[in-house]
Each structure stands twice: as structure tokens, then as C-alpha cells.
Design a protein around this motif. Structure first.
Motif, mmCIF file in Angstrom:
data_model
loop_
_atom_site.group_PDB
_atom_site.id
_atom_site.type_symbol
_atom_site.label_atom_id
_atom_site.label_comp_id
_atom_site.label_asym_id
_atom_site.label_seq_id
_atom_site.Cartn_x
_atom_site.Cartn_y
_atom_site.Cartn_z
ATOM 1 N N LEU A 61 41.496 40.719 38.678
ATOM 2 C CA LEU A 61 42.028 41.429 39.839
ATOM 3 C C LEU A 61 41.189 41.159 41.079
ATOM 4 N N GLN A 64 41.642 37.643 42.756
ATOM 5 C CA GLN A 64 42.924 37.257 43.328
ATOM 6 C C GLN A 64 42.778 36.996 44.823
ATOM 7 N N LYS A 65 43.477 36.010 45.304
ATOM 8 C CA LYS A 65 43.438 35.689 46.719
ATOM 9 C C LYS A 65 44.236 36.709 47.509
ATOM 10 N N SER A 66 43.997 36.760 48.816
ATOM 11 C CA SER A 66 44.735 37.676 49.669
ATOM 12 C C SER A 66 46.223 37.327 49.657
ATOM 13 N N ILE A 67 47.037 38.347 49.879
ATOM 14 C CA ILE A 67 48.485 38.196 49.763
ATOM 15 C C ILE A 67 49.096 38.104 51.163
ATOM 16 N N HIS A 69 51.803 38.303 54.203
ATOM 17 C CA HIS A 69 52.939 39.175 54.522
ATOM 18 C C HIS A 69 53.321 38.950 55.977
ATOM 19 N N ASP A 184 47.344 38.524 56.146
ATOM 20 C CA ASP A 184 46.960 38.384 54.745
ATOM 21 C C ASP A 184 46.310 39.698 54.332
ATOM 22 N N ASP A 187 43.431 43.676 49.621
ATOM 23 C CA ASP A 187 43.462 44.453 48.377
ATOM 24 C C ASP A 187 44.779 44.241 47.637
ATOM 25 N N PRO A 188 44.785 43.551 46.486
ATOM 26 C CA PRO A 188 46.052 43.333 45.775
ATOM 27 C C PRO A 188 46.646 44.616 45.209
ATOM 28 N N LEU A 189 45.800 45.642 44.964
ATOM 29 C CA LEU A 189 46.296 46.897 44.417
ATOM 30 C C LEU A 189 47.067 47.710 45.461
ATOM 31 N N ALA A 191 48.633 46.108 48.137
ATOM 32 C CA ALA A 191 49.461 45.165 48.887
ATOM 33 C C ALA A 191 50.880 45.671 49.081
#
Length: 224
Positions: A61, A64-67, A69, A184, A187-189, A191
Motif C-alpha cells: 500500500l 503505490q504510486k500517486s493516483i 485525477h 496526483d 494517499d491511495p486510501l 483517493a
């Protein structure tokens, strides 16, 4: 008299990946009972195995790379570009008429360059919505009656965030306003929540700017 026949056991067709997940969860739930019946050396090896699985899940977790948007909105307003530009470029007063903006402060004075009236300045802004709160520093560049662009240079939850407003005349006293937001998310949690918030925020800001433009235009008309 016939004896009861033992029917062949049929194994259900369950995907291998699903069986692995079920087995892992079952082993994790039975871990205390299994450990209590194991010799000391095997108990230590089993504990290390479980700890390694937990660390692997958490590290996956965190690595993980930034997401990415993005949001895009477009609307034709019945005002000249200069009138709309004056409101959108008034960053210092965002906190007074834009929803969710709790702070908007100019931290560096404007610097003009070029023959088109282009100028830049730094602004510190903050937004708040339920448990989402962030304060960030943006470098703003404006060209009168053409565009306003703000690039985030410091933030705890986002990177590469760029907000661009463009103004294109579409006839007499009509202007097409386009809003683009690209970012970008760290935090993937969070996102999904952050993406949903910015989608709502884009609609709310477009409506808020339109209301503020109408309010200022009506005030100027009444004073004339």
C-alpha cells in the motif's frame, strides 16, 4: 438388501485466487489455536510467516504510486471576458465567496512581465470538507481576459495540481469559461474520497463564480 453406496465427492469449481484468499483468512483466524499446539521452533517460524504477510500487505500500500485525477467543466456566461476575469483573478477574496475555501492569502507581490500584462504571484490557500483538510501554496499566473492558472508547489496530500481557467469570447457579451483541474493524489486510501470531493468542488466553484460575477455586476450597475 442393498448397501448404501458412497457417492463420489464433487469439488466445486471455485477460482484458485478465491480459494487462496479464503485459506489465508482461515489460517489467520485459526492462528492462535495452531500456535498453541506447535513446538517452540515451529511456532516461531509460523509467527514469522504471518508477520511477513502483514508487512508485505502494508508495504504494498505504501509503495503505490500517486493516483492521477482530473476534472473539466465548461459553461457560456452572458458577460464579457474582462468582467469574468476580474472575479476569477481575485484570489485574495476566494475565502469570502468560494465554498470549502477556508483561506486565501497572497504571500508575494505581483510581478509583471511581457507585453500582454502577464503577472505572477504566490498564494497560500486551504480547503476543508468533513475530515478532508489541506493547506497548500500555489504559484498563480494570469493574463488579463485570457486565463488564470494556479500550480500547486507545496501540499501534504496532492502533487502536480494545476487549476486552469480560460476565457474565450463567444459573441457579444458572451464568454465560454472552461475549468480544468489536474492532480496526483498521494494517499491511495483516500483517493476515492478526494476525487469525489474535487468533482463536487468543481461544480460548486463554477456556480459560486457565476453568482459572484452577477453580484458584482449588479452592484456596479446600481452605482452607475
Amino acid at each position: 438388501r442393498t448397501k448404501n453406496r458412497a457417492w463420489p465427492r464433487v469439488t466445486p469449481m471455485v477460482p484458485t485466487s478465491f480459494r487462496r484468499v479464503v485459506c489465508r483468512r482461515r489460517h489467520a483466524a485459526l492462528a492462535p489455536a495452531i500456535l498453541s499446539r506447535m513446538p517452540g521452533s515451529r511456532r516461531m517460524d509460523f509467527g514469522r510467516c504471518l508477520a511477513g504477510q502483514r508487512r508485505g500487505f502494508i508495504s504494498s500500500l505504501l509503495q503505490q504510486k500517486s493516483i492521477p485525477h482530473n476534472e473539466r467543466r465548461s459553461k457560456v456566461l452572458h458577460y464579457p471576458a474582462a468582467t469574468i476575469f476580474d472575479v476569477v483573478s481575485d484570489v485574495a477574496n476566494y475565502q469570502h465567496f468560494l465554498p470549502y475555501i477556508t483561506k486565501s492569502q497572497i504571500v508575494t507581490q505581483s510581478r509583471e512581465f511581457g507585453n500582454d500584462g502577464r503577472r505572477t504571484f504566490d498564494a497560500r490557500m486551504a480547503f476543508g470538507f468533513k475530515f478532508l483538510n489541506d493547506e497548500f501554496l500555489s504559484r498563480v499566473e494570469v493574463v488579463p481576459n485570457r486565463y488564470v492558472v494556479a500550480k500547486c508547489v507545496e501540499s501534504d496530500s496532492m502533487e502536480n495540481m494545476t487549476t486552469l481557467w480560460t476565457f474565450t469570447p463567444r459573441g457579444e457579451d458572451q464568454t465560454e469559461v472552461i475549468l480544468r483541474v489536474d492532480m496526483d493524489i498521494f494517499d491511495p486510501l483516500k483517493a476515492g474520497v478526494i476525487a469525489q470531493f474535487f468533482s463536487h468542488m468543481a461544480d460548486a466553484q463554477m456556480e459560486a463564480f457565476e453568482r459572484e460575477i452577477a453580484r458584482r455586476n449588479e452592484k456596479m450597475t446600481s452605482m452607475a
